[in-house]
Design a protein around this motif. Structure first.
Motif, PDB file in Angstrom:
ATOM      1  N   GLN C  76     -14.601  -2.743   3.874  1.00  0.00           N
ATOM      2  CA  GLN C  76     -14.461  -3.087   2.448  1.00  0.00           C
ATOM      3  C   GLN C  76     -15.067  -4.442   2.123  1.00  0.00           C
ATOM      4  OE1 GLN C  76     -10.381  -2.841   1.205  1.00  0.00           O
ATOM      5  NE2 GLN C  76     -10.078  -0.831   2.083  1.00  0.00           N
ATOM      6  N   ASN C  77     -15.897  -4.949   3.003  1.00  0.00           N
ATOM      7  CA  ASN C  77     -16.492  -6.270   2.812  1.00  0.00           C
ATOM      8  C   ASN C  77     -15.415  -7.340   2.642  1.00  0.00           C
ATOM      9  OD1 ASN C  77     -18.975  -7.441   3.009  1.00  0.00           O
ATOM     10  ND2 ASN C  77     -19.394  -7.403   0.822  1.00  0.00           N
ATOM     11  N   ASP C  78     -14.286  -7.153   3.308  1.00  0.00           N
ATOM     12  CA  ASP C  78     -13.152  -8.068   3.196  1.00  0.00           C
ATOM     13  C   ASP C  78     -12.728  -8.456   4.616  1.00  0.00           C
ATOM     14  OD1 ASP C  78     -10.491  -9.018   3.242  1.00  0.00           O
ATOM     15  OD2 ASP C  78      -9.976  -7.970   1.397  1.00  0.00           O
ATOM     16  N   GLY C  79     -12.666  -9.757   4.884  1.00  0.00           N
ATOM     17  CA  GLY C  79     -12.402 -10.239   6.234  1.00  0.00           C
ATOM     18  C   GLY C  79     -11.125  -9.704   6.837  1.00  0.00           C
ATOM     19  N   ARG C  80     -10.023  -9.757   6.072  1.00  0.00           N
ATOM     20  CA  ARG C  80      -8.747  -9.346   6.646  1.00  0.00           C
ATOM     21  C   ARG C  80      -8.719  -7.857   6.923  1.00  0.00           C
ATOM     22  NH1 ARG C  80      -5.359 -10.408   2.547  1.00  0.00           N
ATOM     23  NH2 ARG C  80      -7.241 -10.777   1.344  1.00  0.00           N
ATOM     24  N   VAL C  81      -9.327  -7.075   6.016  1.00  0.00           N
ATOM     25  CA  VAL C  81      -9.375  -5.628   6.224  1.00  0.00           C
ATOM     26  C   VAL C  81     -10.255  -5.303   7.432  1.00  0.00           C
ATOM     27  CG1 VAL C  81     -10.109  -3.435   5.227  1.00  0.00           C
ATOM     28  CG2 VAL C  81      -8.960  -5.124   3.798  1.00  0.00           C
ATOM     29  N   GLY C  82     -11.379  -6.017   7.552  1.00  0.00           N
ATOM     30  CA  GLY C  82     -12.294  -5.777   8.663  1.00  0.00           C
ATOM     31  C   GLY C  82     -11.635  -6.083  10.000  1.00  0.00           C
ATOM     32  N   VAL C  83     -10.937  -7.219  10.071  1.00  0.00           N
ATOM     33  CA  VAL C  83     -10.269  -7.588  11.322  1.00  0.00           C
ATOM     34  C   VAL C  83      -9.207  -6.547  11.667  1.00  0.00           C
ATOM     35  CG1 VAL C  83      -8.770  -9.298  12.411  1.00  0.00           C
ATOM     36  CG2 VAL C  83     -10.749 -10.048  11.116  1.00  0.00           C
ATOM     37  N   ASP C  84      -8.476  -6.094  10.647  1.00  0.00           N
ATOM     38  CA  ASP C  84      -7.450  -5.083  10.896  1.00  0.00           C
ATOM     39  C   ASP C  84      -8.069  -3.788  11.422  1.00  0.00           C
ATOM     40  OD1 ASP C  84      -4.530  -4.061  10.280  1.00  0.00           O
ATOM     41  OD2 ASP C  84      -5.915  -2.531   9.534  1.00  0.00           O
ATOM     42  N   ALA C  85      -9.166  -3.359  10.786  1.00  0.00           N
ATOM     43  CA  ALA C  85      -9.803  -2.113  11.215  1.00  0.00           C
ATOM     44  C   ALA C  85     -10.320  -2.254  12.649  1.00  0.00           C
ATOM     45  CB  ALA C  85     -10.935  -1.749  10.261  1.00  0.00           C
ATOM     46  N   ALA C  86     -10.903  -3.416  12.958  1.00  0.00           N
ATOM     47  CA  ALA C  86     -11.420  -3.632  14.305  1.00  0.00           C
ATOM     48  C   ALA C  86     -10.275  -3.596  15.317  1.00  0.00           C
ATOM     49  CB  ALA C  86     -12.153  -4.975  14.379  1.00  0.00           C
ATOM     50  N   ARG C  87      -9.148  -4.208  14.932  1.00  0.00           N
ATOM     51  CA  ARG C  87      -7.980  -4.207  15.805  1.00  0.00           C
ATOM     52  C   ARG C  87      -7.515  -2.788  16.080  1.00  0.00           C
ATOM     53  NH1 ARG C  87      -5.512  -8.702  18.294  1.00  0.00           N
ATOM     54  NH2 ARG C  87      -4.046  -7.297  19.283  1.00  0.00           N
ATOM     55  N   ALA C  88      -7.472  -1.971  15.028  1.00  0.00           N
ATOM     56  CA  ALA C  88      -7.024  -0.591  15.190  1.00  0.00           C
ATOM     57  C   ALA C  88      -7.984   0.152  16.114  1.00  0.00           C
ATOM     58  CB  ALA C  88      -6.939   0.092  13.829  1.00  0.00           C
ATOM     59  N   LEU C  89      -9.289  -0.075  15.961  1.00  0.00           N
ATOM     60  CA  LEU C  89     -10.272   0.599  16.809  1.00  0.00           C
ATOM     61  C   LEU C  89     -10.088   0.195  18.272  1.00  0.00           C
ATOM     62  CD1 LEU C  89     -13.430   0.311  14.533  1.00  0.00           C
ATOM     63  CD2 LEU C  89     -12.329   2.425  15.261  1.00  0.00           C
ATOM     64  N   VAL C  90      -9.887  -1.094  18.489  1.00  0.00           N
ATOM     65  CA  VAL C  90      -9.780  -1.595  19.860  1.00  0.00           C
ATOM     66  C   VAL C  90      -8.438  -1.189  20.480  1.00  0.00           C
ATOM     67  CG1 VAL C  90      -9.543  -3.703  21.226  1.00  0.00           C
ATOM     68  CG2 VAL C  90     -11.391  -3.499  19.559  1.00  0.00           C
ATOM     69  N   ASP C  91      -7.350  -1.312  19.710  1.00  0.00           N
ATOM     70  CA  ASP C  91      -6.026  -1.069  20.269  1.00  0.00           C
ATOM     71  C   ASP C  91      -5.682   0.417  20.317  1.00  0.00           C
ATOM     72  OD1 ASP C  91      -5.448  -3.643  20.821  1.00  0.00           O
ATOM     73  OD2 ASP C  91      -4.367  -4.043  18.971  1.00  0.00           O
ATOM     74  N   ILE C  92      -5.839   1.084  19.177  1.00  0.00           N
ATOM     75  CA  ILE C  92      -5.352   2.460  19.096  1.00  0.00           C
ATOM     76  C   ILE C  92      -6.397   3.443  19.623  1.00  0.00           C
ATOM     77  CG2 ILE C  92      -4.596   4.272  17.507  1.00  0.00           C
ATOM     78  CD1 ILE C  92      -3.269   2.077  15.865  1.00  0.00           C
ATOM     79  N   ASP C  93      -7.654   3.260  19.208  1.00  0.00           N
ATOM     80  CA  ASP C  93      -8.692   4.178  19.676  1.00  0.00           C
ATOM     81  C   ASP C  93      -9.276   3.741  21.016  1.00  0.00           C
ATOM     82  OD1 ASP C  93      -8.559   5.860  17.354  1.00  0.00           O
ATOM     83  OD2 ASP C  93      -9.533   4.253  16.253  1.00  0.00           O
ATOM     84  N   GLN C  94      -8.866   2.579  21.496  1.00  0.00           N
ATOM     85  CA  GLN C  94      -9.258   2.101  22.824  1.00  0.00           C
ATOM     86  C   GLN C  94     -10.768   2.058  23.025  1.00  0.00           C
ATOM     87  OE1 GLN C  94      -6.992   1.385  25.602  1.00  0.00           O
ATOM     88  NE2 GLN C  94      -5.446   1.282  24.013  1.00  0.00           N
TER      89      GLN C  94
END
Lengths: 325, 304, 419
Positions: C76-94
């Motif tokens: 969404q071109n938004d820093g906090r949303v981007g960091v959250d999405a990256a976290r979900a990819l790294v943590d949940i989707d491994q």
């Protein structure tokens, strides 16, 4: 499994930071009735202040003092408070909607300053390299997440306790008195302007703490973190949760932040590929609708203020008549 | 210097048109409507739809009135857009603001307007997409008024200025010469008394929304004519229009007009001293400067 | 409200269910995170291009025999949303590999707070900030960071070279007021001065301003012989139309961000006769043309937006490196294999399904390849930056045409001469 726990840790960290900011707004709006339209300005002052004091030195740039973490964070908080003090002196005598516009404008001006003052803020490139607290001594990335969450929760608890103490003190009662009926409060010898200024400054300091915590997690800050969408999110959290109630503010922060991230998560998976481009817009429409519906059907929020008579009946009328004098 | 002044006046004309409606709404309904500038976008896009429609159906209308880039189709579309935007403003009020007005305090309205703005803007994105659109691909060429100092002016912008002034004059006549104008001013002065005197509040409020909507539609269309059209028109105009309203004093139509020109000119002149990177902060600095000297704005009555 | 939240929770539970279902149906699969601003107009094609590479790799046999599961998230071109999405990819989707994102203001916090601490490799198509070089050089990125977007200095230098050759004597720099624009604007101004061209002014254009007339007037005051434009199409269209309308010169040099059909049609081809664009790479090798043809065949139109070729190469190099490192590789191991994919002495392979299959065979045998991508034979330096040849281009009837190819040697030589 550990992945899910790790993500939840992170989610709670972000939600906790948002909750801290929402508590700051609750003090300003919920307990004092100050319409702060520039939440992100105080968040940003805290973030940049912390970064400048605690970050590494950059060639050709002011700052980079590399001070200890608590000093840097405290400095960020102080910077946010100082900004609020100046803004308050200039704008607190204004009507509420003027105050909203002025503070909104402060946020725009601060973003402009951060974007253009390369000597101070690195300009649009932002500032980097903040040493994250304890990261050097913690080997595991997961453990760091847990420790950081504990820091955030500790700050949240401290802010909560402080605000509860404050609003149940004579100062808090005076704040509510001027919110409900300024003339009467004035007649009782309270100085509304001074009380409001204090509320604005303390609330802004809390928001600044949120900004400082955020920057010490991401280790980076740029003007892109200063966009008005943050102000909107925090307001949504307070309105949904219930203004004038700290539990409501925290609940609202967790729910809205959850809905915000979860809906992005769900939309990317559920919306057909051909409509992926629209997912962002759909998300904003959902959030806008949620806010409007909330105000239409439950304007007092999920957890309303616990005062004997609900303010949005008597007070609304009072405000209405007082506006028309 | 003279060129910057001239540019400021021309930009100011559009801001003024937008601010007139806002000042009436803010005075009458007593809330800062953050969704207001989205009316400019609704108007400009409505005009785009009808412009495309007319120029396809009736190719004759697609001829531009030289030296303007304005076509007959667009002129007609603008009128339709003004009506439609006026009606949408009434509908939005009816759907959201009226209900909130009845049960919650005025400040909830301000926040609801944030939500409404978000919805309108993104619905526009869904329908029309993010990218820039133009009424006419033709680039409007400037006429040289003087070589030393170099002063340039575009026919389109003169037209915008003239049309804006005509619309303002029309509004002035309505406010001062008609029964409706008296009713409107009476409500603004004292709603309770006006109702006792037989003025129907709901009708007057609807009328104000129609005026606000149609003037905004005109502002949006004229803006898109001289610049370009994209879904961000709303947020782009938010601060300038509010600045003009506050500078002029809430409730004063003449104040809003003057405020628009002040904001336009000051933003133009500011580039002479400030780096252009600071341009977004200009309207705010103007607001702050005026409020420090006159908290009620230039023409506003002291409402405290 | 409650119903809304429950609805969302149900929806996402359903989504997770769907996904595990899909995963079970295959022999094995590797998750690769793809994070781009899909809700922003220019972000969507960049994301589609990356997903398309995933399909091609799967056609060629997949990463180490496993299907690539490209999980797309929107920042969404938004820093906090981007960091959250990256976290979900790294943590949940491994995921061990994250491809993205565009805006440096989001890429950097993701790199410093998500991928680098977790040991996940991150490859971006389009983040341009010089801060990223500093982060890589400081060791903060732990060697996990790469980008296929050449830093702005190449384009800035080439602009000066073209301006000098075109006989331009004075110029005004107009730049987008973001990290990329500030960088390239500053470097271009320095490069112009280094070749003896007078720089009248450097003018910043902010996003979303009602009008750029004041800025155009300011530029006009100096009557420059040419304009240098480091702008995106949105403000580029507004500013250039205003500028030409005021009678400003049509001699313009533009950065690759203006390489867009939108800009060409709204400004008008008739007004762009004297426009010269710069871009990095797209060398005169069959692979670049192959990319254009393949893209047109796949998406039905030629690649015209910014960053598409870079997005293609970012995904391709990252996935080939993943293959070389093996299906169970960590981010660090994948990053370590990148030089084997971009080895100048390796076997040259084209960016096609057949090429990928050939490359994967060689990599599996322990050999190295020289990937000839959409932006040419990419090589990364120690900080994850690419050096690239440059090209000048013009607008023509069919869209955009490349005019002059400036080889890597020529670019480096010129840059050394002006510094």
């Amino acid at each position: 499994m550990i992945g899910v726990v790790s993500y939840l840790t992170f989610f709670l960290t972000m939600a906790g930071i948002m909750a801290i900011i929402t508590l700051g707004l609750n003090l300003q709006w919920g307990y004092t009735g100050l319409f702060n339209g520039g939440v992100v300005a105080f968040f940003g002052a805290g973030a940049y202040g912390t970064m400048i004091l605690g970050g590494p030195a950059e060639p050709g740039q002011f700052g980079g003092f590399g001070l200890p973490y608590l000093v840097a964070l405290g400095g960020g908080v102080l910077l946010a408070a100082a900004l609020a003090w100046v803004v308050g002196l200039l704008t607190l005598r204004l009507r509420h909607d003027y105050l909203a516009i002025s503070t909104f404008g402060v946020a725009v001006a601060l973003e402009s300053l951060a974007r253009n003052s390369q000597w101070l803020t690195g300009g649009a490139r932002g500032m980097r390299g903040f040493p994250r607290p304890f990261e050097a001594v913690i080997e595991s990335n997961f453990l760091f997440g847990v420790v950081f969450l504990l820091i955030v929760l500790a700050v949240l608890a401290l802010v909560w306790w402080g605000i509860e103490r404050l609003v149940h003190s004579p100062f808090g009662r005076a704040l509510r008195a001027i919110r409900e009926d300024e003339t009467a409060a004035r007649a009782l010898g309270k100085s509304p302007t001074r009380l409001r200024l204090w509320s604005l400054v303390i609330g802004a300091a809390i928001m600044g703490a949120g900004g400082g915590l955020y920057v010490s997690y991401t280790a980076f800050v740029s003007p892109q973190d200063l966009l008005p969408i943050l102000t909107f999110q925090v307001w949504a959290m307070l309105i949904v949760g219930g203004a004038g109630n700290n539990r409501g503010a925290v609940l609202g922060a967790v729910l809205i932040w959850g809905a915000w991230t979860l809906s992005g998560f769900a939309l990317t998976r559920l919306v057909p590929d051909s409509m992926q481009l629209d997912a962002g817009s759909i998300q904003y429409i959902l959030i806008g609708t949620l806010i409007v519906s909330m105000l239409l059907w439950r304007p007092e929020g999920l957890l309303p203020e616990r005062i004997s008579n609900p303010r949005n009946t008597t007070v609304a009328k009072a405000a209405h008549t007082s506006n028309k004098e | 210097m003279i060129q910057s002044l001239l540019d400021g006046i021309l930009t100011g004309a559009i801001i003024s048109l937008g601010a007139i409606g806002l000042t009436l709404i803010m005075h009458m309904l007593r809330f800062a409507n953050f969704a207001y500038s989205e009316l400019l976008a609704i108007g400009a896009y409505a005009a785009l739809v009808f412009d495309r429609l007319f120029s396809t159906l009736v190719p004759v209308l697609d001829e531009a009135f030289a030296p303007l880039t304005l076509t007959g189709a667009l002129a007609l579309s603008m009128v339709i857009a003004m009506v439609l935007t006026g009606l949408s403003a009434v509908v939005i009020d009816w759907l959201v603001f009226r209900r909130i007005r009845q049960k919650a305090d005025p400040l909830s309205m301000v926040f609801a307007s944030f939500g409404v703005a978000l919805i309108i803007r993104n619905v526009i994105v869904l329908i029309f997409g993010h990218h820039a659109q133009l009424y006419s691909q033709e680039i409007a060429r400037a006429t040289i008024l003087s070589f030393d100092p170099l002063i340039l002016i575009k026919p389109d912008q003169v037209f915008v200025l003239v049309l804006a002034l005509v619309l303002m004059l029309a509004l002035h006549l309505v406010l001062t010469r008609t029964t409706f104008g008296f009713a409107l001013r009476a409500v603004a002065e004292n709603p309770a008394l006006a109702q006792v005197a037989g003025v129907r509040l709901t009708t007057v409020i609807a009328a104000v929304w129609i005026i606000a909507g149609s003037l905004s539609a005109a502002a949006g269309t004229l803006y898109a004519l001289t610049n370009q059209l994209n879904p961000m028109i709303g947020p782009v105009f938010l601060l300038p229009v509010f600045a003009a309203t506050i500078v002029g004093g809430i409730g004063s139509v003449y104040g809003a007009v003057l405020g628009g020109f002040i904001v336009g000119i000051a933003s133009g002149l500011a580039l002479l001293v400030l780096p252009s990177g600071y341009a977004p902060a200009m309207p705010f600095l103007i607001i702050l400067a005026v409020l420090l000297v006159r908290p009620q704005g230039l023409f506003g009555e002291d409402q405290r | 409200m409650k119903r809304h939240i429950l609805g969302l929770a149900g929806a996402s539970a359903l989504a997770i269910g769907l996904q595990t279902g899909a995963a079970l149906a295959q022999e094995c699969s590797v998750n690769v995170g793809t994070l781009y601003p899909t809700s922003v107009d220019w972000g969507r094609p960049i994301a589609e291009t990356a997903l398309w590479v995933g399909e091609m790799i799967n056609e060629a046999g997949g990463v180490d025999g496993c299907d690539v599961n490209m999980i797309l998230r929107d920042d969404q071109n938004d820093g906090r949303v981007g960091v959250d999405a990256a976290r979900a990819l790294v943590d949940i989707d491994q995921v061990q590999l994250l491809i993205g994102t565009v805006s440096s203001g989001i890429t950097i916090p993701i790199l410093t707070s998500v991928t680098a601490p977790a040991g996940v490799m991150q490859m971006s198509c389009c983040s341009s900030s010089t801060r990223l070089t500093e982060i890589a050089a400081s060791g903060e990125a732990r060697g996990l960071w790469f980008r296929t977007f050449a830093t702005a200095d190449v384009q800035a230098a080439v602009a000066a070279m073209l301006a000098r050759d075109a006989g331009i004597e004075s110029i005004t720099v107009v730049y987008k007021n973001d990290d990329w624009g500030q960088d390239i604007g500053r470097m271009a101004a320095a490069a112009f001065e280094a070749v003896g061209i007078e720089v009248h002014a450097s003018i910043a254009l902010n996003d979303a301003q009602p009008s750029y007339r004041a800025e155009a007037t300011q530029a006009l005051r100096d009557q420059p012989g040419a304009l240098y434009l480091a702008l995106y199409p949105t403000e580029g269209i507004s500013f250039v139309r205003e500028w030409l309308g005021l009678g400003g010169t049509s001699v313009m040099i533009g950065a690759n961000s203006l390489r867009s059909d939108d800009f060409r049609t709204t400004v008008g081809l008739a007004n762009l006769g004297d426009f010269i664009g710069t871009d990095t790479s797209s060398p005169r090798v069959p692979s670049a043309e192959a990319f254009v043809d393949a893209y047109a065949a796949h998406f039905g139109s030629a690649p015209s937006g910014p960053g598409l070729a870079n997005s293609f190469d970012a995904a391709a190099i990252a996935l080939l490196a993943y293959h070389a490192a093996g299906r169970d590789a960590t981010g660090t191991e994948i990053a370590a294999q990148v030089p084997r994919v971009t080895d100048p002495d390796g076997e040259a392979i084209p960016a096609t399904v057949e090429g990928f299959a050939q490359a994967m065979a060689i990599l599996s045998e322990g050999g190295s390849v020289s990937y000839q991508g959409a932006t040419g034979a990419v090589t990364f330096d120690a900080n994850g930056n690419v050096s690239a040849p440059a090209v000048s281009w013009v607008f023509d009837d069919s869209g955009m045409a490349e005019q002059r190819y400036i080889s890597l040697e020529e670019v480096s030589g010129f840059m050394a001469s002006i510094n």
